[in-house]
Design a protein around this motif. Structure first.
Motif, PDB file in Angstrom:
ATOM      1  N   ARG A  53       0.844  -1.201   0.000  1.00  0.00           N
ATOM      2  CA  ARG A  53       0.000   0.000   0.000  1.00  0.00           C
ATOM      3  C   ARG A  53       0.878   1.249   0.000  1.00  0.00           C
ATOM      4  NH1 ARG A  53      -5.177  -0.462   3.713  1.00  0.00           N
ATOM      5  NH2 ARG A  53      -5.788  -2.592   3.250  1.00  0.00           N
ATOM      6  N   PRO A  54       0.313   2.385  -0.405  1.00  0.00           N
ATOM      7  CA  PRO A  54       1.061   3.650  -0.284  1.00  0.00           C
ATOM      8  C   PRO A  54       1.407   3.894   1.193  1.00  0.00           C
ATOM      9  CG  PRO A  54      -0.955   3.971  -1.559  1.00  0.00           C
ATOM     10  CD  PRO A  54      -1.011   2.580  -0.996  1.00  0.00           C
ATOM     11  N   ALA A  55       2.488   4.598   1.431  1.00  0.00           N
ATOM     12  CA  ALA A  55       2.991   4.806   2.797  1.00  0.00           C
ATOM     13  C   ALA A  55       1.929   5.364   3.744  1.00  0.00           C
ATOM     14  CB  ALA A  55       4.215   5.716   2.771  1.00  0.00           C
ATOM     15  N   ASN A  56       1.098   6.271   3.267  1.00  0.00           N
ATOM     16  CA  ASN A  56       0.100   6.882   4.154  1.00  0.00           C
ATOM     17  C   ASN A  56      -1.119   5.992   4.388  1.00  0.00           C
ATOM     18  OD1 ASN A  56      -0.851   7.192   1.529  1.00  0.00           O
ATOM     19  ND2 ASN A  56      -1.885   9.118   1.983  1.00  0.00           N
ATOM     20  N   ARG A  57      -1.174   4.835   3.744  1.00  0.00           N
ATOM     21  CA  ARG A  57      -2.311   3.929   3.909  1.00  0.00           C
ATOM     22  C   ARG A  57      -1.914   2.597   4.546  1.00  0.00           C
ATOM     23  NH1 ARG A  57      -7.314   5.542   2.976  1.00  0.00           N
ATOM     24  NH2 ARG A  57      -7.789   3.522   2.143  1.00  0.00           N
ATOM     25  N   ARG A  58      -0.672   2.457   4.928  1.00  0.00           N
ATOM     26  CA  ARG A  58      -0.193   1.190   5.485  1.00  0.00           C
ATOM     27  C   ARG A  58      -0.750   0.933   6.872  1.00  0.00           C
ATOM     28  NH1 ARG A  58       5.829   2.187   3.401  1.00  0.00           N
ATOM     29  NH2 ARG A  58       5.364   1.757   1.232  1.00  0.00           N
ATOM     30  N   ARG A  59      -0.979  -0.329   7.139  1.00  0.00           N
ATOM     31  CA  ARG A  59      -1.422  -0.776   8.466  1.00  0.00           C
ATOM     32  C   ARG A  59      -0.500  -1.907   8.911  1.00  0.00           C
ATOM     33  NH1 ARG A  59      -7.352  -2.034   9.222  1.00  0.00           N
ATOM     34  NH2 ARG A  59      -6.718  -1.649  11.354  1.00  0.00           N
ATOM     35  N   PRO A  60       0.676  -1.573   9.421  1.00  0.00           N
ATOM     36  CA  PRO A  60       1.623  -2.622   9.826  1.00  0.00           C
ATOM     37  C   PRO A  60       1.065  -3.463  10.967  1.00  0.00           C
ATOM     38  CG  PRO A  60       2.337  -0.494  10.636  1.00  0.00           C
ATOM     39  CD  PRO A  60       1.150  -0.239   9.747  1.00  0.00           C
ATOM     40  N   ARG A  61       1.558  -4.695  11.038  1.00  0.00           N
ATOM     41  CA  ARG A  61       1.127  -5.607  12.099  1.00  0.00           C
ATOM     42  C   ARG A  61       2.341  -6.310  12.692  1.00  0.00           C
ATOM     43  NH1 ARG A  61      -3.325  -9.363   9.506  1.00  0.00           N
ATOM     44  NH2 ARG A  61      -1.622  -9.678   8.030  1.00  0.00           N
ATOM     45  N   TRP A  62       2.223  -6.612  13.966  1.00  0.00           N
ATOM     46  CA  TRP A  62       3.274  -7.299  14.712  1.00  0.00           C
ATOM     47  C   TRP A  62       2.694  -8.581  15.282  1.00  0.00           C
ATOM     48  CZ3 TRP A  62       2.544  -2.202  14.329  1.00  0.00           C
ATOM     49  CH2 TRP A  62       3.645  -1.398  14.054  1.00  0.00           C
ATOM     50  N   ARG A  63       3.499  -9.631  15.304  1.00  0.00           N
ATOM     51  CA  ARG A  63       3.090 -10.886  15.948  1.00  0.00           C
ATOM     52  C   ARG A  63       3.094 -10.691  17.459  1.00  0.00           C
ATOM     53  NH1 ARG A  63       1.090 -14.610  12.990  1.00  0.00           N
ATOM     54  NH2 ARG A  63       1.935 -14.813  10.913  1.00  0.00           N
ATOM     55  N   ALA A  64       2.181 -11.374  18.121  1.00  0.00           N
ATOM     56  CA  ALA A  64       2.114 -11.300  19.588  1.00  0.00           C
ATOM     57  C   ALA A  64       3.460 -11.683  20.201  1.00  0.00           C
ATOM     58  CB  ALA A  64       1.000 -12.199  20.103  1.00  0.00           C
ATOM     59  N   SER A  65       4.117 -12.677  19.638  1.00  0.00           N
ATOM     60  CA  SER A  65       5.413 -13.114  20.186  1.00  0.00           C
ATOM     61  C   SER A  65       6.476 -12.025  20.044  1.00  0.00           C
ATOM     62  CB  SER A  65       5.880 -14.401  19.505  1.00  0.00           C
ATOM     63  OG  SER A  65       6.040 -14.193  18.110  1.00  0.00           O
ATOM     64  N   THR A  66       6.432 -11.259  18.955  1.00  0.00           N
ATOM     65  CA  THR A  66       7.383 -10.160  18.746  1.00  0.00           C
ATOM     66  C   THR A  66       7.174  -9.085  19.810  1.00  0.00           C
ATOM     67  OG1 THR A  66       7.421 -10.566  16.364  1.00  0.00           O
ATOM     68  CG2 THR A  66       8.148  -8.385  17.101  1.00  0.00           C
ATOM     69  N   VAL A  67       5.917  -8.743  20.035  1.00  0.00           N
ATOM     70  CA  VAL A  67       5.565  -7.715  21.026  1.00  0.00           C
ATOM     71  C   VAL A  67       5.938  -8.177  22.431  1.00  0.00           C
ATOM     72  CG1 VAL A  67       3.634  -6.448  22.060  1.00  0.00           C
ATOM     73  CG2 VAL A  67       3.744  -6.767  19.577  1.00  0.00           C
ATOM     74  N   ASP A  68       5.640  -9.437  22.736  1.00  0.00           N
ATOM     75  CA  ASP A  68       5.946  -9.960  24.070  1.00  0.00           C
ATOM     76  C   ASP A  68       7.445 -10.002  24.327  1.00  0.00           C
ATOM     77  OD1 ASP A  68       3.227 -10.214  24.479  1.00  0.00           O
ATOM     78  OD2 ASP A  68       3.197 -12.377  24.105  1.00  0.00           O
ATOM     79  N   ALA A  69       8.225 -10.376  23.313  1.00  0.00           N
ATOM     80  CA  ALA A  69       9.687 -10.402  23.462  1.00  0.00           C
ATOM     81  C   ALA A  69      10.229  -8.990  23.668  1.00  0.00           C
ATOM     82  CB  ALA A  69      10.330 -11.040  22.230  1.00  0.00           C
ATOM     83  N   TRP A  70       9.680  -8.022  22.935  1.00  0.00           N
ATOM     84  CA  TRP A  70      10.096  -6.630  23.095  1.00  0.00           C
ATOM     85  C   TRP A  70       9.744  -6.121  24.495  1.00  0.00           C
ATOM     86  CZ3 TRP A  70       7.364  -1.977  23.754  1.00  0.00           C
ATOM     87  CH2 TRP A  70       8.130  -0.814  23.598  1.00  0.00           C
ATOM     88  N   ARG A  71       8.555  -6.477  24.966  1.00  0.00           N
ATOM     89  CA  ARG A  71       8.113  -6.030  26.289  1.00  0.00           C
ATOM     90  C   ARG A  71       9.058  -6.534  27.387  1.00  0.00           C
ATOM     91  NH1 ARG A  71       2.145  -7.261  28.060  1.00  0.00           N
ATOM     92  NH2 ARG A  71       2.681  -9.138  26.936  1.00  0.00           N
TER      93      ARG A  71
END
Length: 99
Positions: A53-71
């Motif tokens: 998608r164009p940069a202003n329309r992007r909706r990035p997503r993160w895996r729960a495991s990625t977020v939990d590891a970062w936390r």
């Protein structure tokens, strides 16, 4: 959003992809705080950056495991008392006097 697994093609997805608001809710942050962490490179890169998608329309997503590891390694931004006092006094460089 709950932390329960989602269904994907009839199978349980135990590591779901989450949008900004879902990530923020999981971390007890505001969406704007999560976006700030993403913008300054503190947060992990999205697992699904939505690059088709164009940069202003992007909706990035993160895996729960990625977020939990970062936390696990993340430390919240805490402003020093000197910085808070300087902001309160209107001075940028010096802390406010204790008087």
């Amino acid at each position: 959003m709950s932390d329960s697994p989602r269904r994907h093609h009839g199978q349980m997805d135990t590591d779901p992809l989450m949008y900004v608001t879902e990530v923020a809710n999981r971390l007890c942050l505001t969406a704007s705080s999560w976006r700030a962490y993403v913008a300054d490179g503190t947060a992990p890169a999205p697992d699904d950056p939505d690059l088709d998608r164009p940069a202003n329309r992007r909706r990035p997503r993160w895996r729960a495991s990625t977020v939990d590891a970062w936390r696990e390694q993340w430390r919240p931004r805490i402003r020093s008392q000197g910085a808070q006092a300087a902001t309160a006094s209107g001075e940028a460089g010096e802390p406010a006097s204790p008087h």
